[in-house]
Motif scaffolding. Structure first.
Motif, PDB file in Angstrom:
ATOM      1  N   GLN A 161      17.272   6.667   6.678  1.00  0.00           N
ATOM      2  CA  GLN A 161      15.826   6.462   6.872  1.00  0.00           C
ATOM      3  C   GLN A 161      15.493   4.979   6.799  1.00  0.00           C
ATOM      4  O   GLN A 161      16.105   4.237   6.035  1.00  0.00           O
ATOM      5  CB  GLN A 161      15.042   7.209   5.805  1.00  0.00           C
ATOM      6  CG  GLN A 161      15.211   8.701   5.846  1.00  0.00           C
ATOM      7  CD  GLN A 161      14.459   9.383   4.727  1.00  0.00           C
ATOM      8  OE1 GLN A 161      14.033   8.760   3.772  1.00  0.00           O
ATOM      9  NE2 GLN A 161      14.285  10.693   4.855  1.00  0.00           N
ATOM     10  N   PHE A 162      14.498   4.579   7.596  1.00  0.00           N
ATOM     11  CA  PHE A 162      14.019   3.208   7.557  1.00  0.00           C
ATOM     12  C   PHE A 162      12.582   3.187   8.032  1.00  0.00           C
ATOM     13  O   PHE A 162      12.066   4.162   8.583  1.00  0.00           O
ATOM     14  CB  PHE A 162      14.893   2.293   8.422  1.00  0.00           C
ATOM     15  CG  PHE A 162      14.909   2.632   9.890  1.00  0.00           C
ATOM     16  CD1 PHE A 162      14.040   2.006  10.775  1.00  0.00           C
ATOM     17  CD2 PHE A 162      15.784   3.588  10.381  1.00  0.00           C
ATOM     18  CE1 PHE A 162      14.061   2.331  12.119  1.00  0.00           C
ATOM     19  CE2 PHE A 162      15.810   3.909  11.730  1.00  0.00           C
ATOM     20  CZ  PHE A 162      14.942   3.274  12.599  1.00  0.00           C
ATOM     21  N   SER A 163      11.925   2.063   7.796  1.00  0.00           N
ATOM     22  CA  SER A 163      10.569   1.889   8.306  1.00  0.00           C
ATOM     23  C   SER A 163      10.502   0.580   9.070  1.00  0.00           C
ATOM     24  O   SER A 163      11.245  -0.358   8.795  1.00  0.00           O
ATOM     25  CB  SER A 163       9.539   1.897   7.171  1.00  0.00           C
ATOM     26  OG  SER A 163       9.781   0.834   6.283  1.00  0.00           O
ATOM     27  N   VAL A 164       9.632   0.544  10.064  1.00  0.00           N
ATOM     28  CA  VAL A 164       9.428  -0.635  10.889  1.00  0.00           C
ATOM     29  C   VAL A 164       7.967  -1.039  10.757  1.00  0.00           C
ATOM     30  O   VAL A 164       7.071  -0.230  11.015  1.00  0.00           O
ATOM     31  CB  VAL A 164       9.748  -0.354  12.378  1.00  0.00           C
ATOM     32  CG1 VAL A 164       9.573  -1.607  13.215  1.00  0.00           C
ATOM     33  CG2 VAL A 164      11.145   0.203  12.538  1.00  0.00           C
ATOM     34  N   THR A 165       7.721  -2.278  10.347  1.00  0.00           N
ATOM     35  CA  THR A 165       6.371  -2.815  10.234  1.00  0.00           C
ATOM     36  C   THR A 165       6.184  -3.864  11.315  1.00  0.00           C
ATOM     37  O   THR A 165       6.999  -4.783  11.436  1.00  0.00           O
ATOM     38  CB  THR A 165       6.130  -3.431   8.842  1.00  0.00           C
ATOM     39  OG1 THR A 165       6.383  -2.423   7.855  1.00  0.00           O
ATOM     40  CG2 THR A 165       4.705  -3.925   8.711  1.00  0.00           C
ATOM     41  N   ILE A 166       5.126  -3.713  12.090  1.00  0.00           N
ATOM     42  CA  ILE A 166       4.839  -4.628  13.192  1.00  0.00           C
ATOM     43  C   ILE A 166       3.453  -5.210  13.007  1.00  0.00           C
ATOM     44  O   ILE A 166       2.490  -4.481  12.763  1.00  0.00           O
ATOM     45  CB  ILE A 166       4.922  -3.915  14.544  1.00  0.00           C
ATOM     46  CG1 ILE A 166       6.311  -3.302  14.725  1.00  0.00           C
ATOM     47  CG2 ILE A 166       4.598  -4.865  15.689  1.00  0.00           C
ATOM     48  CD1 ILE A 166       6.387  -2.339  15.849  1.00  0.00           C
ATOM     49  N   ASP A 167       3.333  -6.528  13.119  1.00  0.00           N
ATOM     50  CA  ASP A 167       2.018  -7.176  13.085  1.00  0.00           C
ATOM     51  C   ASP A 167       1.959  -8.324  14.054  1.00  0.00           C
ATOM     52  O   ASP A 167       2.887  -8.670  14.698  1.00  0.00           O
ATOM     53  CB  ASP A 167       1.637  -7.633  11.671  1.00  0.00           C
ATOM     54  CG  ASP A 167       2.658  -8.537  11.027  1.00  0.00           C
ATOM     55  OD1 ASP A 167       3.689  -8.839  11.635  1.00  0.00           O
ATOM     56  OD2 ASP A 167       2.411  -8.928   9.872  1.00  0.00           O
TER      57      ASP A 167
END
Length: 167
Positions: A161-167
């Protein structure tokens, strides 16, 4: 003879076109059951992290998942699970108009082999590979794609599992 050949060319071209087979779903991705969310901007008055549902489309071609994020909902966080060794994630951001894109991949297991493989720009060109962080100057407005997958030149676990944060 020449007329019949000229008439057959459009028929051949029409028969060779590929149809888009994306399936629209709302809350859950059928590939691995993960949830998808968008974080409201950092200057929000709310003290807890608020999340909205994303527009998600999933295709099961060679283990890839496609997520669509509205550019107005950035910054956003996507939670994803890779449970197949050839799986990849494509994040599509239509109507992106900012001059810089920043993204971070945060795996639950630090030994996970995952990175930003490529970025597809609005003019159709690709760039990459990158690492777990990407900071890219965007020259034109339009749809941006972030392609996330395993690093073929590195070791590590291909699932997790992983998360991707985009800004």
């Amino acid at each position: 003879m020449k007329k019949s050949v000229l008439l057959m060319i459009p028929l051949l071209l029409a028969s060779c076109t590929k149809q888009n087979t994306e399936v629209k779903i709302t809350d859950k991705d059928s590939l691995s059951g993960e949830t998808h969310s968008a974080v409201k901007p950092k200057d929000s008055v709310a003290s807890s992290e608020n999340r909205d549902s994303l527009k998600v489309s999933a295709t099961n071609k060679m283990g890839e998942a496609v997520k669509i994020i509205d550019a107005e909902k950035l910054p956003s966080t996507i939670d994803q699970t890779f449970d197949d060794k050839i799986q990849k994630l494509i994040i599509r951001i239509p109507n992106y108009s900012k001059s810089k894109l920043h993204g971070v991949i945060t795996p639950k297991n630090n030994n996970m082999n995952v990175r930003f493989n490529q970025i597809k720009l609005s003019d159709g060109t690709y760039d990459g590979p990158f690492g777990r962080d990407i900071s890219y100057d965007i020259k034109g407005k339009g749809e941006i794609w972030l392609i996330i997958g395993k690093d073929l030149m590195a070791e590590g676990e291909n699932t997790g599992q992983f998360s991707v944060t985009i800004d």
